[in-house]
Motif scaffolding. Structure first.
Motif, mmCIF file in Angstrom:
data_model
loop_
_atom_site.group_PDB
_atom_site.id
_atom_site.type_symbol
_atom_site.label_atom_id
_atom_site.label_comp_id
_atom_site.label_asym_id
_atom_site.label_seq_id
_atom_site.Cartn_x
_atom_site.Cartn_y
_atom_site.Cartn_z
ATOM 1 N N LYS A 310 0.844 -1.412 -0.089
ATOM 2 C CA LYS A 310 -0.231 0.045 -0.043
ATOM 3 C C LYS A 310 0.766 1.703 -0.101
ATOM 4 O O LYS A 310 0.258 2.617 -0.015
ATOM 5 C CB LYS A 310 -1.018 0.091 1.147
ATOM 6 C CG LYS A 310 -2.372 -0.685 1.586
ATOM 7 C CD LYS A 310 -2.975 -0.985 0.687
ATOM 8 C CE LYS A 310 -4.194 -1.918 1.060
ATOM 9 N NZ LYS A 310 -4.523 -2.561 -0.393
ATOM 10 N N VAL A 311 2.151 1.398 0.107
ATOM 11 C CA VAL A 311 3.357 1.870 0.876
ATOM 12 C C VAL A 311 3.721 2.343 -0.847
ATOM 13 O O VAL A 311 3.811 3.305 -1.083
ATOM 14 C CB VAL A 311 3.957 1.989 1.881
ATOM 15 C CG1 VAL A 311 4.966 3.444 1.637
ATOM 16 C CG2 VAL A 311 2.619 2.112 2.811
ATOM 17 N N ALA A 312 4.482 0.892 -1.039
ATOM 18 C CA ALA A 312 5.704 0.997 -1.531
ATOM 19 C C ALA A 312 5.369 0.633 -3.518
ATOM 20 O O ALA A 312 4.131 -0.591 -3.044
ATOM 21 C CB ALA A 312 6.980 0.254 -1.525
ATOM 22 N N PRO A 313 5.491 0.361 -4.425
ATOM 23 C CA PRO A 313 5.253 -0.331 -6.019
ATOM 24 C C PRO A 313 6.162 -1.885 -5.779
ATOM 25 O O PRO A 313 6.809 -1.650 -5.049
ATOM 26 C CB PRO A 313 5.787 0.182 -6.654
ATOM 27 C CG PRO A 313 6.774 1.372 -5.679
ATOM 28 C CD PRO A 313 6.409 1.608 -4.790
ATOM 29 N N PRO A 314 4.770 -2.582 -6.007
ATOM 30 C CA PRO A 314 5.448 -4.260 -7.046
ATOM 31 C C PRO A 314 6.587 -3.712 -7.015
ATOM 32 O O PRO A 314 6.608 -2.598 -8.195
ATOM 33 C CB PRO A 314 4.409 -4.826 -6.859
ATOM 34 C CG PRO A 314 3.411 -3.946 -7.660
ATOM 35 C CD PRO A 314 4.315 -2.464 -7.088
ATOM 36 N N PRO A 315 7.688 -5.172 -6.840
ATOM 37 C CA PRO A 315 8.952 -4.660 -8.185
ATOM 38 C C PRO A 315 8.182 -5.295 -9.774
ATOM 39 O O PRO A 315 7.051 -5.995 -10.170
ATOM 40 C CB PRO A 315 9.577 -6.483 -7.785
ATOM 41 C CG PRO A 315 8.856 -6.634 -6.131
ATOM 42 C CD PRO A 315 8.025 -6.247 -6.221
ATOM 43 N N LYS A 316 9.242 -4.512 -10.908
ATOM 44 C CA LYS A 316 8.301 -4.790 -12.261
ATOM 45 C C LYS A 316 7.932 -6.170 -12.172
ATOM 46 O O LYS A 316 6.978 -5.968 -13.684
ATOM 47 C CB LYS A 316 8.997 -4.153 -13.203
ATOM 48 C CG LYS A 316 9.197 -2.668 -13.208
ATOM 49 C CD LYS A 316 8.048 -1.866 -13.901
ATOM 50 C CE LYS A 316 6.910 -0.664 -13.516
ATOM 51 N NZ LYS A 316 8.738 0.272 -14.151
ATOM 52 N N ARG A 317 8.773 -7.556 -11.913
ATOM 53 C CA ARG A 317 8.668 -8.085 -12.982
ATOM 54 C C ARG A 317 7.448 -8.961 -12.586
ATOM 55 O O ARG A 317 6.155 -9.872 -12.891
ATOM 56 C CB ARG A 317 9.654 -9.401 -12.825
ATOM 57 C CG ARG A 317 10.107 -9.808 -10.971
ATOM 58 C CD ARG A 317 10.923 -10.762 -10.610
ATOM 59 N NE ARG A 317 11.376 -10.234 -9.546
ATOM 60 C CZ ARG A 317 11.309 -10.555 -8.229
ATOM 61 N NH1 ARG A 317 9.588 -11.049 -8.990
ATOM 62 N NH2 ARG A 317 11.446 -9.855 -7.369
ATOM 63 N N GLU A 318 6.853 -8.731 -11.103
ATOM 64 C CA GLU A 318 5.208 -9.105 -10.440
ATOM 65 C C GLU A 318 4.202 -8.746 -10.819
ATOM 66 O O GLU A 318 3.337 -8.969 -10.991
ATOM 67 C CB GLU A 318 5.318 -8.864 -9.253
ATOM 68 C CG GLU A 318 5.755 -9.729 -7.944
ATOM 69 C CD GLU A 318 5.198 -9.063 -6.409
ATOM 70 O OE1 GLU A 318 4.750 -8.413 -6.108
ATOM 71 O OE2 GLU A 318 6.441 -9.162 -5.224
ATOM 72 N N ILE A 319 4.486 -7.316 -11.718
ATOM 73 C CA ILE A 319 3.577 -6.877 -12.426
ATOM 74 C C ILE A 319 2.748 -7.403 -13.452
ATOM 75 O O ILE A 319 1.564 -7.726 -13.446
ATOM 76 C CB ILE A 319 3.497 -5.214 -13.147
ATOM 77 C CG1 ILE A 319 3.845 -4.263 -11.125
ATOM 78 C CG2 ILE A 319 2.859 -4.507 -13.322
ATOM 79 C CD1 ILE A 319 4.487 -3.402 -12.082
#
Lengths: 411, 174
Positions: A310-319
């Protein structure tokens, strides 16, 4: 109880002079003056060469940073903090990030904490190098400037390696770091650490026992501890008066309590003591960076940002794999996160003194109010007290020794 | 063909008045010692040991606008500062040039608000725009080189060229 110390306004000096009520001369110094370290204007009341009174006039670099932050989401406002104290952008990043993290109550991974300490200490070194170079330049010692900037470039190279930018890094984000440290980070820092102590000796060889330097700095711009505290002086300027106050020890943040370092203090509170304190601080910073590098090496790779999506974005590969991550990413970059209603104040030891950040949240994704306790601004008000009765030439040395950054004074 | 053939190897060069005047102007350009914000630190970096601006005859920064012929507007110009910038420009003797260093001086940069002038070209005529926040010393040196080339092209009848924009390769519009 000593009599209260007052700081005059420019009008208080100009008006009686224009009305012809005074015997003294009024001289305008700045905003374009090589030794005001930016765009500071000083209105001087002079009796011959002797300063009777000084009124600083600030606001020539007013940028509206605090107001602009109210129209940005919490993450996007990080970029604006860089441009306040432009000699120590990482300290500003850290102070703001810590304040928002306090508001959100998030945990920061160990690796990010160490990297933050390491990089802010490198920032302190680079900031003190600019201070040293320009201070010596103001007192007509050109070569120190060239030496100091040589090492500063090395530190900027490290920042560039880490974040891609030399000065405006925006590397500390809310919840951790922008991205992981590069693979050759530790060897590069160690290479720098290997040479830095001998380079500090070199600066000391040039200045510490230099009779010209001593003549211009010893016993000049003296302030006692009581007045310094009354005027809100912080950082090396306060410690030069003999008060061992450092936020890193008094209210540790980012794990400073686990590092071993000392707080150098002075005795007389003059320009020379401020110089000695800052030089000693540089040596302490090298020590802290050494410890932090060892810890990073021991700790090995790991997360550099909070797992709280909710605070920091997930790593790109997870997207690409997880729908939930995609939603988090989208929500964070379009709307931002919403901290609970309330306020938070955090202070850190920036190269110039106590840098404080006060954030008020109304529960929306944008801060309701952000305020910075800017050490340069508050240190500057002691100028009149210290300059009274001294020569104009001493005033030049005095401004440099206070180390103000006008970007931070005016914000 | 010319006088140098008749004079032999006496170290005589024939040229036009325009070229020799412009050559003189480019190789001893004295910038005004004038820093506003963050970019001023990079400008100092450009003058310091690693980038060494004195290679281009520019190590001599004049604190007085009366002795300067190049104004490098390094940093954001606030509304309070803008009249001062104009006054300094007016105090500089002709011929004079202006480099807008950094995004703030070029267009207001990230500060689109009540306090910052949206580009110093609202106040003074700009010859070269250097993009970056802040631009690297190399970018500033590139801007100065561009200005030198521009000065070399200057006509003695005083007609001015259009401004040059130096942008990051990624930002250039194809």
């Amino acid at each position: 109880m000593a009599e209260p110390i007052t700081v005059p306004t420019p009008q208080q000096i100009i008006e009686p002079a224009l009305a012809g009520r005074t015997e003294t001369m009024v001289l305008n110094m700045g905003p374009h003056h090589p030794s005001t370290h930016g765009v500071l204007r000083l209105v001087l009341e002079l009796d011959g060469e002797v300063v009777v009174n000084v009124a600083p006039d600030v606001g020539y670099l007013h940028t509206g940073i605090e107001k602009t932050m109210e129209s940005k989401t919490y993450q996007k406002a990080v970029v604006l903090t860089d441009r306040m104290d432009y000699l120590a952008p990482l300290s500003n990043n850290l102070c703001y990030a810590l304040a928002v993290e306090k508001l959100l109550d998030v945990e920061i991974p160990e690796r990010a904490q160490i990297a933050r300490v390491l990089l802010t200490e490198l920032q302190r070194l680079s900031s003190h190098l600019v201070w040293l170079g320009t201070h010596a330049l103001d007192l007509a010692a050109m070569s120190v400037f060239l030496y100091a900037f040589r090492e500063r470039e090395q530190i900027l190279d490290i920042f560039e390696l880490v974040s891609g930018a030399r000065m405006m890094t925006s590397y500390f984000r809310i919840g951790g770091l922008a991205y992981d440290l590069p693979a050759d980070f530790i060897p590069t820092v160690e290479q720098f650490l290997a040479i830095m102590p001998s380079r500090i000796d070199e600066y000391e060889d040039l200045l510490t026992a230099n009779p010209l330097w001593l003549e211009r700095t010893v016993g000049v711009g003296v302030i006692d501890a009581q007045s310094a505290i009354a005027l809100g002086l912080t950082g090396a300027n306060l410690r030069a008066t003999g008060v061992a106050y450092d936020v890193r020890k008094a209210m540790p943040y980012s794990g400073y309590e686990t590092y071993s370092f000392e707080i150098p203090i002075g005795k007389n509170g003059d320009i020379y003591d401020r110089y000695r304190v800052r030089i000693a601080e540089m040596r302490q910073s090298v020590k802290i960076v050494q410890q932090a590098t060892e810890r990073l090496r021991e700790l090995g790779p790991g997360p550099v940002v909070t797992p709280n999506r909710k605070v920091a974005p997930p790593p790109k590969r997870e997207i690409t794999e997880s729908m939930e991550s995609l939603i988090h990413h989208f929500k964070l970059w379009t709307e931002g996160f919403k901290p609970p209603r309330g306020d938070a104040y955090v202070s850190i030891e920036s190269p110039r003194g106590i840098l404080g950040c006060y954030v008020v949240s109304d529960g929306s994704p944008k801060p309701w109010r952000v305020h910075f306790r800017a050490p340069s601004f508050i240190n500057l008000q002691s100028l009149a007290h210290m300059a009274k009765g001294r020569l104009v030439a001493d005033l030049v040395a005095l401004i440099a020794s206070l180390d103000p950054v006008l970007g931070e004074v005016d914000r | 063909m010319g006088i140098e053939e008749k004079a032999g190897n006496l170290g005589i060069v024939t040229t036009t008045l325009e070229t020799v005047v412009n050559w003189g102007r480019t190789n001893a350009m004295w910038p005004l010692l004038f820093g506003l914000a963050c970019c001023a630190i990079e400008m100092m970096g450009a003058q310091a040991s690693n980038y060494d601006l004195s290679r281009f005859g520019m190590e001599l920064n004049r604190a007085s606008p009366r002795q300067a012929d190049l104004m490098i507007v390094a940093g954001r110009v606030s509304r309070k500062m803008a009249p001062v910038v104009r006054r300094l420009y007016d105090q500089m003797p002709e011929p004079k040039w202006v480099i807008a260093m950094g995004d703030c001086a070029a267009c207001g940069g990230i500060f689109n608000n009540y306090a910052i002038v949206q580009g110093v070209d609202e106040v003074v005529p700009v010859d070269v725009y250097v993009a970056g926040c802040p631009p690297r010393p190399e970018a500033l040196i590139d801007g100065i080189m561009m200005l030198h080339q521009k000065v070399m092209r200057e006509k003695i009848n005083g007609k001015k060229e259009a401004p040059i924009r130096i942008e990051h390769p990624l930002m250039q519009v194809k």
